[in-house]
Motif scaffolding. Structure first.
Motif, PDB file in Angstrom:
ATOM      1  N   GLU A  63      60.611  47.134  88.320  1.00 48.96           N
ATOM      2  CA  GLU A  63      59.711  46.286  87.558  1.00 48.96           C
ATOM      3  C   GLU A  63      58.282  46.512  87.435  1.00 48.96           C
ATOM      4  O   GLU A  63      57.757  46.029  86.510  1.00 48.96           O
TER       5      GLU A  63
ATOM      6  N   LEU B 202      65.778  42.820  84.332  1.00 43.04           N
ATOM      7  CA  LEU B 202      64.807  43.772  83.609  1.00 43.04           C
ATOM      8  C   LEU B 202      65.659  44.771  82.844  1.00 43.04           C
ATOM      9  O   LEU B 202      66.978  44.985  82.831  1.00 43.04           O
TER      10      LEU B 202
ATOM     11  N   VAL C  64      65.056  39.952  91.605  1.00 48.35           N
ATOM     12  CA  VAL C  64      64.848  40.988  90.572  1.00 48.35           C
ATOM     13  C   VAL C  64      66.055  41.721  90.214  1.00 48.35           C
ATOM     14  O   VAL C  64      66.341  42.676  91.355  1.00 48.35           O
TER      15      VAL C  64
ATOM     16  N   ILE D  96      61.819  41.905  80.171  1.00 46.51           N
ATOM     17  CA  ILE D  96      62.597  41.380  81.092  1.00 46.51           C
ATOM     18  C   ILE D  96      63.588  40.627  79.887  1.00 46.51           C
ATOM     19  O   ILE D  96      63.304  39.926  79.026  1.00 46.51           O
TER      20      ILE D  96
END
Length: 795
Positions: A146, A364, A327, A174
């Motif tokens: 990230e 991501l 994430v 993203i």
């Protein structure tokens, strides 16, 4: 096998042998165990060529030049194709976002990306020719996490991105973002007597199916192509393939060939377009079969994840709030990442009542391997985190860990964090009660009285590393919630064509769908439904192809629900037509034809009182009845992109596990002794298959708990272990006893009251194993898989 709960009697209609509720055997079972079953890699065609793919050796680079001259000059080579040889302006594909190039153009975005394809008269010739293609790369910095993906100066994985998600993500790297907001977390946190936080890491898992990607493309006389392929979703493949080939969909005819496992890894395209391109270019059949090394690069994997969780509870154990951030690393291309984000966020609170929720989930774009669908996607990663949190909270409050879960367990009528009411049974507390009540395996079962230790039962197994010194037992519990079917407004439907006729003097039903049989047992269930609804003994399952309407994907635990619903619907329509035939032929001979409820049972037409009116063979003689019809479940709606509110899922399914492990604390070795499971299946259409699905899903969860992980070099984004030598999966020696307690509580919205079952056990088995290891060692263990160095303090 274990124990089963008392079934709810929700099956109505036919008593024909081999109908729903019975453990009928798989028609392909004997062929598979004897090695006679024909998988896609076994296909052969006269005068066929072999295809080979050249893949990138770097993860992120500009393509400076490609020289194919030496490959083309090699004897036996019929064609070499690069991006510039593609026949149409459509050169990308994708499940939702068409961001994946058929062949790399301009740059490569991940290690192993296809760059060129070759067709030759022998597989080794094709491989040697591919190796002679010269590609000059100019390497670029890699995006691997990230921080590097969202930095102000980050290189964009996809320049000029214009898909429909771009407007609501904070950075072009993203893929998708979904918040779930309900109540007021900040105010609720002030009322919490205990707050626990955790940072969790979930590793990248491979589907590890045993049959590598393979298929055969055959050019046809009308300029089209016939593709025989192992896939999970024929019609989705078709919609992506045809535009790239420049052909109408009716000229791309697809037939499902033998599938050696899938688990999500065949939902995306692999070699389908490449084989068709080479077949159309050469005018000859082209077969492509990946080896195991190629397979690791040729399909998506489970998203690795970083999860940050905060829970609060009052002193009497009631949850006050949840704040979480998830994430997911989607890798170089989108695949199913938007749907995975939707699942991770909407199911991120688990099967618990918590009125104040603030969850954010993102996926991501990176230069890591592409990730997409895998059994239980999104919900698996979240379950690992929230179940660890439940143990921490229970300990903080001072409650038994199972009792704490039961106190906060959702039930029918609970409002989800998305605002959706759970409108079918949600027996979370009961499943926990059942799994806890199951007998524990005996202590030290590896040590028989007066005899030496049986090393097969010890941590380390046949490696003979310990004889029981330093071995400690641990017990852990977990429960999970998974959605069933496509969600968030997706038009989830299936199609079934059912034909009924007389063959050899006997009534026979033929069921034709495009459902991909990947081992889940749909070919058995469809025959059971036809026997139940049509009262016949003989049912033929037509090979799946695109000559019938779409059945959707064999994923999301949806096929028995949706395609089973379509088969049931079509059978009911056929039944009415058959009865109308009977009324026309025999109605004047017996008043019951007009006045009674008529059923088809055992090849006969009977009244609801059991009176036989006619043989089905006599009714159908000289005529065939056929219906092709679609079936849809209740509509869902997209989650609000600001609050996450919405009726996003049509059905939920639940499973609970108790894991018993033994750990050698000195060597860091783990032996999972037992993984007991209790699961609500709504209705067990085929009890034997139900048990098999639960045990299979449980074993995959065990794998990711203690051994399975694709290792990607953080500096180069290259895969370091693309083989079953270095990527470890559970064998029969690693698989524990898996007793199963099946609960059947009908969902009134589903055919026969059933629930999808295939994914739920994969969720809770992983955190249960981790909980048991924590119980044995006292270590926090916030990542999966657990490795020996994590247990010995040498990590």
């Amino acid at each position: 096998m274990g124990t089963t709960g008392t079934p709810t009697n929700i099956t109505q209609g036919s008593k024909t042998k081999g109908g729903i509720g019975e453990s009928t055997l798989r028609p392909d079972g004997t062929l598979k165990v004897t090695g006679e079953f024909a998988y896609s890699s076994d296909m052969w065609h006269e005068d066929m060529l072999w295809g080979q793919i050249l893949r990138s050796t770097v993860a992120h680079a500009e393509i400076v030049s490609i020289d194919t001259s030496e490959a083309l000059a090699q004897p036996g080579v019929y064609a070499v194709m690069t991006y510039d040889d593609l026949p149409t302006e459509v050169k990308n594909y994708g499940l939702e976002i068409q961001d994946t190039p058929v062949l790399a153009h301009g740059k490569v975005r991940h290690h192993g990306e296809p760059v060129a394809i070759v067709a030759a008269d022998h597989p080794e010739t094709a491989r040697r020719a591919a190796a002679k293609i010269k590609v000059e790369y100019k390497e670029l910095p890699v995006i691997t996490d990230e921080a590097s993906a969202t930095a102000p100066d980050a290189i964009l994985i996809h320049e000029g991105r214009d898909d429909h998600h771009i407007g609501h993500v904070p950075h072009p790297n993203i893929v998708h973002r979904q918040p779930i907001i309900r109540g007021n977390v900040e105010e609720a946190a002030k009322k919490a007597d205990f707050i626990v936080k955790g940072e969790y890491t979930f590793g990248m898992q491979d589907q590890a199916f045993l049959g590598p990607e393979s298929g055969l493309a055959v050019p046809s006389e009308d300029g089209g192509v016939e593709l025989y392929i192992a896939t999970q979703w024929l019609h989705s493949d078709l919609k992506q393939i045809a535009p790239v080939l420049g052909l109408p969909e009716d000229k791309v005819r697809m037939t499902l060939s033998g599938v050696g496992g899938a688990f999500g890894g065949r939902e995306d395209l692999s070699m389908q377009i490449h084989a068709c391109l080479l077949a159309l270019r050469t005018g000859k059949p082209v077969k492509i079969v990946y080896n195991r090394f190629e397979s690791f690069f040729g399909h998506v994997h489970r998203h690795p994840a970083k999860l940050s969780y905060e829970h609060g509870a009052t002193k009497d154990g009631k949850l006050t709030h949840l704040k979480a951030r998830i994430v997911l690393d989607g890798g170089a291309y989108a695949s199913a990442s938007p749907a995975v984000v939707g699942n991770a966020s909407s199911l991120g609170a688990g099967p618990y009542v918590v009125d104040n929720v603030d969850i954010e989930a993102i996926a991501l774009y990176t230069n890591n391997p592409p990730c997409g669908a895998m059994r239980g996607f999104g919900a698996v990663q979240a379950c690992f985190a929230y179940e660890a949190q439940m143990d921490k909270l229970a300990d903080a409050v001072g409650m038994d860990r199972v009792a704490f879960r039961q106190l906060n367990a959702m039930e029918q009528g609970t409002i989800m964090p998305t605002g959706q009411a759970v409108d079918s049974p949600a027996p979370v507390a009961e499943l926990l009660r059942r799994v806890k009540a199951m007998p524990l395996p005996p202590e030290q079962q590896w040590l028989a009285a007066g005899e030496a230790a049986d090393v097969r039962q010890l941590p380390g197994g046949l490696s003979n590393t310990t004889h029981g010194e330093g071995v400690v037992r641990g017990v852990g519990y977990a429960v999970g919630i998974k959605n069933v079917g496509f969600s968030e407004g997706f038009d989830d439907y299936s199609t079934a064509k059912v034909r009924m006729e007389v063959v050899g003097g006997e009534p026979v039903a033929t069921v034709h769908t495009a459902m991909a049989e990947v081992g889940q047992g749909g070919v058995t269930v469809h025959a059971q439904i036809a026997r139940t609804e049509l009262g016949v003994t003989h049912v033929t399952i037509h090979p799946a192809d695109t000559q019938v309407g779409s059945a959707g994907s064999t994923s999301a635990s949806r096929q028995t629900y949706v395609t089973g619903g379509a088969v049931k619907n079509s059978c009911e329509l056929v039944r009415e037509k058959v009865l109308e035939l009977g009324r026309r032929k025999f109605g004047t001979y017996h008043p019951a034809w007009a006045t009674a409820e008529l059923l088809l049972e055992g090849g006969k037409v009977v009244t609801d009182g059991g009176e036989v009116l006619a043989d089905l063979a006599d009714v159908l003689e000289g005529e065939a009845v056929e219906v092709e019809a679609e079936w849809r479940h209740r509509p869902t709606e997209p989650f609000d992109l600001r609050t996450g509110q919405g009726f996003g899922h049509v059905q939920y399914t639940f499973a609970a596990h108790r894991a018993v492990v033994e750990v050698d604390t000195e060597l860091g070795l783990v032996k999972v002794i037992e993984l007991a499971c209790a699961q609500d299946v709504g209705k067990a259409l085929n009890p034997l298959s139900v048990i098999g699905q639960i045990q299979g899903g449980t074993t995959q969860g065990l794998g990711v708990a203690v051994m399975e992980e694709i290792i990607v070099d953080p500096k180069t984004a290259k895969v370091r272990n693309p083989s079953f030598t270095d990527y470890l999966i559970p064998t029969i020696l690693d698989t524990p006893t898996i007793p199963v307690d099946v609960l059947e509580l009908a969902d009134d919205h589903a055919p026969y009251g059933l629930r999808g079952i295939g994914e739920a056990p994969t969720l809770s088995s992983t955190p249960a194993v981790l909980a048991a290891i924590r119980n044995a060692t006292g270590l926090e263990l916030n990542r999966t898989p657990v490795r020996p160095e994590h247990l010995t303090g040498t990590a």
